[in-house]
Design a protein around this motif. Structure first.
Motif, PDB file in Angstrom:
ATOM      1  N   ILE A  57       0.839  -1.194   0.000  1.00 40.21           N
ATOM      2  CA  ILE A  57       0.000   0.000   0.000  1.00 40.21           C
ATOM      3  C   ILE A  57       0.876   1.246   0.000  1.00 40.21           C
ATOM      4  O   ILE A  57       2.039   1.203   0.418  1.00 40.21           O
ATOM      5  CB  ILE A  57      -0.960   0.032   1.209  1.00 40.21           C
ATOM      6  N   LEU A  58       0.286   2.329  -0.459  1.00 38.98           N
ATOM      7  CA  LEU A  58       0.891   3.640  -0.325  1.00 38.98           C
ATOM      8  C   LEU A  58       0.206   4.317   0.849  1.00 38.98           C
ATOM      9  O   LEU A  58      -1.023   4.385   0.889  1.00 38.98           O
ATOM     10  CB  LEU A  58       0.709   4.461  -1.601  1.00 38.98           C
ATOM     11  N   VAL A  59       1.008   4.782   1.782  1.00 37.42           N
ATOM     12  CA  VAL A  59       0.496   5.464   2.960  1.00 37.42           C
ATOM     13  C   VAL A  59       0.828   6.943   2.791  1.00 37.42           C
ATOM     14  O   VAL A  59       1.997   7.297   2.639  1.00 37.42           O
ATOM     15  CB  VAL A  59       1.144   4.916   4.257  1.00 37.42           C
ATOM     16  N   LEU A  60      -0.192   7.781   2.776  1.00 38.09           N
ATOM     17  CA  LEU A  60       0.019   9.215   2.692  1.00 38.09           C
ATOM     18  C   LEU A  60      -0.125   9.779   4.094  1.00 38.09           C
ATOM     19  O   LEU A  60      -1.138   9.534   4.772  1.00 38.09           O
ATOM     20  CB  LEU A  60      -0.990   9.868   1.745  1.00 38.09           C
ATOM     21  N   ARG A 102       5.733   3.628   0.735  1.00 40.00           N
ATOM     22  CA  ARG A 102       5.321   2.325   0.209  1.00 40.00           C
ATOM     23  C   ARG A 102       5.564   1.307   1.313  1.00 40.00           C
ATOM     24  O   ARG A 102       6.686   1.128   1.766  1.00 40.00           O
ATOM     25  CB  ARG A 102       6.125   1.975  -1.042  1.00 40.00           C
ATOM     26  N   ALA A 103       4.516   0.676   1.773  1.00 40.00           N
ATOM     27  CA  ALA A 103       4.606  -0.261   2.895  1.00 40.00           C
ATOM     28  C   ALA A 103       3.919  -1.572   2.523  1.00 40.00           C
ATOM     29  O   ALA A 103       3.096  -1.625   1.609  1.00 40.00           O
ATOM     30  CB  ALA A 103       3.943   0.342   4.132  1.00 40.00           C
ATOM     31  N   ASN A 117       8.289  -1.483   6.505  1.00 39.18           N
ATOM     32  CA  ASN A 117       8.872  -0.456   5.635  1.00 39.18           C
ATOM     33  C   ASN A 117       8.187   0.900   5.741  1.00 39.18           C
ATOM     34  O   ASN A 117       8.128   1.645   4.768  1.00 39.18           O
ATOM     35  CB  ASN A 117       8.900  -0.909   4.175  1.00 39.18           C
ATOM     36  N   LEU A 118       7.716   1.245   6.916  1.00 40.48           N
ATOM     37  CA  LEU A 118       7.118   2.562   7.135  1.00 40.48           C
ATOM     38  C   LEU A 118       8.043   3.359   8.046  1.00 40.48           C
ATOM     39  O   LEU A 118       8.203   3.029   9.222  1.00 40.48           O
ATOM     40  CB  LEU A 118       5.728   2.435   7.758  1.00 40.48           C
ATOM     41  N   GLU A 119       8.652   4.394   7.496  1.00 37.26           N
ATOM     42  CA  GLU A 119       9.635   5.177   8.247  1.00 37.26           C
ATOM     43  C   GLU A 119       9.037   6.378   8.970  1.00 37.26           C
ATOM     44  O   GLU A 119       9.754   7.184   9.550  1.00 37.26           O
ATOM     45  CB  GLU A 119      10.774   5.627   7.314  1.00 37.26           C
ATOM     46  N   ASP A 128      -4.323   9.104   4.070  1.00 39.12           N
ATOM     47  CA  ASP A 128      -4.981   8.206   3.137  1.00 39.12           C
ATOM     48  C   ASP A 128      -4.150   6.946   2.954  1.00 39.12           C
ATOM     49  O   ASP A 128      -2.953   6.934   3.256  1.00 39.12           O
ATOM     50  CB  ASP A 128      -5.157   8.896   1.779  1.00 39.12           C
ATOM     51  N   LEU A 129      -4.780   5.914   2.461  1.00 38.36           N
ATOM     52  CA  LEU A 129      -4.136   4.664   2.063  1.00 38.36           C
ATOM     53  C   LEU A 129      -4.585   4.373   0.643  1.00 38.36           C
ATOM     54  O   LEU A 129      -5.764   4.561   0.315  1.00 38.36           O
ATOM     55  CB  LEU A 129      -4.560   3.500   2.966  1.00 38.36           C
ATOM     56  N   LYS A 130      -3.664   3.892  -0.185  1.00 38.99           N
ATOM     57  CA  LYS A 130      -3.996   3.526  -1.557  1.00 38.99           C
ATOM     58  C   LYS A 130      -3.243   2.252  -1.908  1.00 38.99           C
ATOM     59  O   LYS A 130      -2.133   2.041  -1.436  1.00 38.99           O
ATOM     60  CB  LYS A 130      -3.607   4.627  -2.538  1.00 38.99           C
ATOM     61  N   PRO A 131      -3.824   1.423  -2.758  1.00 42.04           N
ATOM     62  CA  PRO A 131      -3.098   0.212  -3.175  1.00 42.04           C
ATOM     63  C   PRO A 131      -1.965   0.580  -4.132  1.00 42.04           C
ATOM     64  O   PRO A 131      -2.068   1.556  -4.869  1.00 42.04           O
ATOM     65  CB  PRO A 131      -4.172  -0.609  -3.888  1.00 42.04           C
TER      66      PRO A 131
END
Length: 139
Positions: A57-60, A102-103, A117-119, A128-131
């Protein structure tokens, strides 16, 4: 909408991480970030439907400790490198400090996602979260 217009964002959750000091956090998640949790507010929990362990996922995030008046940085804080405009870097310091991470989801319990992998540091607001999208034929 004109440049400089105000936009209202709502946080959907927060990061829970062993990372508590911005200076000690890795520059990117794949550079040694510990496992972390993303706690989604209950009112947004239904939005997690379809996310599962193994997904990327993409974590914003909103990088709330970032400097918002920075337009030029030395990439990765390396003073031997030429100063570069922030829009050509991944620096957290920028006019709108939106983090893009990117996690990988490694587990879920209710409205909490355990990720790798989330720093982002502890307490960072999640926007937000996105695939992560696959190739065009896989979407």
């Amino acid at each position: 909408m004109r440049a400089g217009s105000k936009i209202r964002l709502r946080t959907i959750g927060r990061v829970s991480s062993a990372l508590t000091d911005r200076a000690l956090a890795p520059k990117q998640g794949d550079e040694g970030a510990p496992a972390a949790m993303i706690a989604i507010e209950q009112e947004f929990a239904a939005g997690l439907e379809g996310i599962a362990a193994g997904d990327e996922i993409l974590v914003l995030t909103w990088l709330d400790q970032a400097g918002r008046d920075v337009l030029s940085v030395h990439p990765r804080g390396d003073l031997s490198r030429a100063a570069t405009g922030v829009f050509a870097t991944r620096s957290p310091d920028r006019p709108n400090p939106i983090g893009l991470h990117r996690a990988r989801v490694v587990g879920m319990q209710g409205a909490e996602l355990r990720v790798e992998n989330l720093e982002a540091i502890d307490g960072t607001p999640v926007l937000d979260l996105k695939p992560v999208l696959g190739e065009a034929g896989e979407r």
